[in-house]
Scaffold this motif. Structure first.
Motif, PDB file in Angstrom:
ATOM      1  N   ILE A 243      -3.136   2.891   2.472  1.00  0.00           N
ATOM      2  CA  ILE A 243      -1.956   2.152   2.022  1.00  0.00           C
ATOM      3  C   ILE A 243      -0.793   3.107   1.784  1.00  0.00           C
ATOM      4  CG2 ILE A 243      -2.656   2.267  -0.419  1.00  0.00           C
ATOM      5  CD1 ILE A 243      -1.361  -0.561  -0.736  1.00  0.00           C
ATOM      6  N   SER A 245       3.310   3.102   0.014  1.00  0.00           N
ATOM      7  CA  SER A 245       4.074   2.349  -0.983  1.00  0.00           C
ATOM      8  C   SER A 245       5.571   2.515  -0.786  1.00  0.00           C
ATOM      9  CB  SER A 245       3.702   2.813  -2.401  1.00  0.00           C
ATOM     10  OG  SER A 245       4.324   4.057  -2.700  1.00  0.00           O
ATOM     11  N   PHE A 266      -4.377   1.591  -6.697  1.00  0.00           N
ATOM     12  CA  PHE A 266      -4.787   1.593  -5.287  1.00  0.00           C
ATOM     13  C   PHE A 266      -6.214   2.123  -5.149  1.00  0.00           C
ATOM     14  CE2 PHE A 266      -0.072   2.438  -4.063  1.00  0.00           C
ATOM     15  CZ  PHE A 266       0.218   1.098  -4.192  1.00  0.00           C
ATOM     16  N   ALA A 271      -8.713   1.431  -1.970  1.00  0.00           N
ATOM     17  CA  ALA A 271      -7.877   1.889  -0.848  1.00  0.00           C
ATOM     18  C   ALA A 271      -7.636   3.389  -0.971  1.00  0.00           C
ATOM     19  CB  ALA A 271      -6.545   1.149  -0.835  1.00  0.00           C
ATOM     20  N   TYR A 273      -4.772   6.049  -0.789  1.00  0.00           N
ATOM     21  CA  TYR A 273      -3.310   6.124  -0.827  1.00  0.00           C
ATOM     22  C   TYR A 273      -2.835   7.288   0.032  1.00  0.00           C
ATOM     23  CZ  TYR A 273       1.414   6.289  -2.869  1.00  0.00           C
ATOM     24  OH  TYR A 273       2.785   6.292  -3.061  1.00  0.00           O
ATOM     25  N   PHE A 300      -2.182  -0.887   5.055  1.00  0.00           N
ATOM     26  CA  PHE A 300      -1.441  -1.776   4.158  1.00  0.00           C
ATOM     27  C   PHE A 300      -0.171  -1.086   3.675  1.00  0.00           C
ATOM     28  CE2 PHE A 300      -5.601  -3.724   4.021  1.00  0.00           C
ATOM     29  CZ  PHE A 300      -5.331  -5.084   3.879  1.00  0.00           C
ATOM     30  N   TRP A 301       0.730  -1.918   3.150  1.00  0.00           N
ATOM     31  CA  TRP A 301       2.011  -1.421   2.663  1.00  0.00           C
ATOM     32  C   TRP A 301       2.388  -2.229   1.423  1.00  0.00           C
ATOM     33  CZ3 TRP A 301       7.018  -1.845   6.157  1.00  0.00           C
ATOM     34  CH2 TRP A 301       8.109  -1.279   5.476  1.00  0.00           C
ATOM     35  N   GLN A 302       2.611  -1.544   0.316  1.00  0.00           N
ATOM     36  CA  GLN A 302       3.007  -2.194  -0.939  1.00  0.00           C
ATOM     37  C   GLN A 302       4.465  -1.884  -1.224  1.00  0.00           C
ATOM     38  OE1 GLN A 302       3.559   0.131  -3.748  1.00  0.00           O
ATOM     39  NE2 GLN A 302       4.552  -1.501  -4.887  1.00  0.00           N
ATOM     40  N   ALA A 328       1.171  -1.698   9.386  1.00  0.00           N
ATOM     41  CA  ALA A 328       1.018  -2.731   8.361  1.00  0.00           C
ATOM     42  C   ALA A 328       1.964  -3.902   8.631  1.00  0.00           C
ATOM     43  CB  ALA A 328       1.279  -2.139   6.969  1.00  0.00           C
ATOM     44  N   HIS A 333       0.187  -6.970   6.989  1.00  0.00           N
ATOM     45  CA  HIS A 333      -0.526  -6.468   5.819  1.00  0.00           C
ATOM     46  C   HIS A 333       0.456  -5.860   4.811  1.00  0.00           C
ATOM     47  CE1 HIS A 333      -4.718  -5.942   7.904  1.00  0.00           C
ATOM     48  NE2 HIS A 333      -4.445  -7.208   7.612  1.00  0.00           N
ATOM     49  N   PHE A 359      -4.577  -6.523  -5.435  1.00  0.00           N
ATOM     50  CA  PHE A 359      -4.834  -5.536  -4.380  1.00  0.00           C
ATOM     51  C   PHE A 359      -6.231  -5.706  -3.785  1.00  0.00           C
ATOM     52  CE2 PHE A 359      -1.587  -2.935  -6.849  1.00  0.00           C
ATOM     53  CZ  PHE A 359      -0.552  -3.244  -5.969  1.00  0.00           C
ATOM     54  N   PHE A 363      -7.319  -6.048   0.075  1.00  0.00           N
ATOM     55  CA  PHE A 363      -8.143  -5.019   0.726  1.00  0.00           C
ATOM     56  C   PHE A 363      -9.572  -5.490   0.989  1.00  0.00           C
ATOM     57  CE2 PHE A 363      -5.593  -1.914  -2.172  1.00  0.00           C
ATOM     58  CZ  PHE A 363      -4.450  -2.102  -1.400  1.00  0.00           C
TER      59      PHE A 363
END
Length: 380
Positions: A243, A245, A266, A271, A273, A300-302, A328, A333, A359, A363
């Protein structure tokens, strides 16, 4: 028979939750998915909990019980902060009237059902609490002005026992000292352990005399968080997605530091990071191209932000076309929290179990099939 067994299992789970931690037995194992189905008012069972506060996770808060009262020490827990002063005082009796100067401080009262103790606030911005809004509408909670321009007459008229201030705010608080009312720093947001942030509700429990209630609420948060974290930890390490951020903010890509609260979430959510090797304990801005290159193939991307309307993948691509080339983005995602619609600033710090669940739902959805995201949702 299968339906009867499921019913008995859920009944046992509900009974377990209503009895408090003292009644827990090893054979009464409840899954995280079952725990997260329950949203009862846990402080209704507060009598099952201790009236003594013990701090286990928060680094900026300590409590000891002495012959002359309860000794409380407050400090800045941020590992990046220079050694700062410690606010130490002795509490001999509970207080009932408080002024808050940040949304998170309000949230600390809100999760305990103690909003009626808030007699003053500095701003309605970022305020979601229906109860506090109602109190402000009928005058039970008053506006005290803004940092640097507080209305000292209004502050004094509100008759607060304590005024909570924040280290992130600059200017104005010095003037409040003229009122002769104790100022207390609330450093909960500086804790890098998610449970450490939430544990600051125990300070509110102490000051208000509602220690059992604070212990009950925190025990519920802690149990849900740890149960889910431990279930995630048992997953095969190969199943952990990556992931990234944040995103471009002004002069660079703003990310969650590798030693931050979000980085820990995370990890606990299962996940890896991308920026875990970063040493910052809070948010930090890095060169756009450097972060983009590392996050290009993240699973993934937050990210978050205040946005009027529906924030979509196209919204991201409109901000910067390069975003559309990220894995992502292509695989839909992207986890986004709209701060205009969600009480993130107010409640997320005292609801780490819900952030964790958001999260995990993204995930490892198989662990929480019945959970609906609270703050972060996959955008389309």
């Amino acid at each position: 028979m299968r339906h009867a067994a499921i019913g008995l299992s859920l009944l046992a789970s509900a009974l377990l939750l209503s009895c408090g931690t003292k009644e827990r037995r090893p054979e009464q194992t409840v899954t995280a998915n079952e725990l997260y189905l329950h949203h009862d008012t846990v402080w209704q069972h507060a009598d099952d909990y201790s009236d003594t506060i013990e701090i286990r996770y928060a680094k900026g808060l300590s409590v000891s019980y002495e012959s002359d009262g309860i000794h409380i020490a407050i400090s800045n827990p941020d590992p990046a902060a220079a050694s700062g002063r410690v606010e130490a005082f002795v509490m001999t009796k509970p207080a009932s009237r408080f002024i808050c100067t940040t949304a998170l401080q309000v949230g600390n009262f809100e999760v305990l059902g103690l909003e009626d103790r808030i007699v003053g606030m500095n701003s309605l911005r970022n305020l979601f609490s229906p109860q506090v809004k109602a109190q402000m509408a009928d005058g039970r909670t008053v506006r005290i002005g803004k940092e640097g321009n507080f209305d000292l007459e209004t502050v004094i008229a509100a008759r607060p026992d304590y005024i909570f201030v924040s280290a992130s705010k600059h200017g104005g608080f010095e003037a409040l000292k003229e009122c002769g009312i104790p100022l207390l720093s609330h450093h909960g947001y500086k804790e890098t352990d998610p449970l450490g942030q939430a544990e600051w509700i125990k300070l509110i429990g102490l000051l208000t005399g509602e220690t059992r209630r604070a212990n009950a609420v925190f025990a519920d948060i802690e149990r849900k968080y740890l149960t889910l974290r431990d279930e995630v930890a048992r997953l095969d390490s190969l199943s952990r997605p990556t992931i990234i951020s944040g995103r471009q903010i002004r002069d660079g890509w703003y990310i969650a530091g590798g030693r931050s609260y979000l980085a820990q979430l995370f990890h606990d959510a299962g996940a890896r990071y991308i920026m875990a090797d970063n040493e910052d304990s809070g948010g930090t801005t890095l060169d756009f191209e450097a972060v983009y290159a590392r996050g290009l193939n993240a699973d993934f991307w937050q990210t978050d932000g205040s946005f009027d309307g529906d924030f979509t993948l196209q919204t991201l691509a409109d901000e910067d076309p390069r975003y559309a080339s990220m894995r992502a983005w292509k695989e839909q995602h992207v986890l986004f929290c709209n701060l205009t619609r969600k009480p993130y600033r107010e409640l997320a710090g005292v609801q780490p179990h819900l952030l964790l669940a958001d999260f995990v739902k993204a995930f490892h959805p198989e662990l929480l099939p019945d959970y609906h995201p609270t703050y972060y949702e996959i955008i389309k």
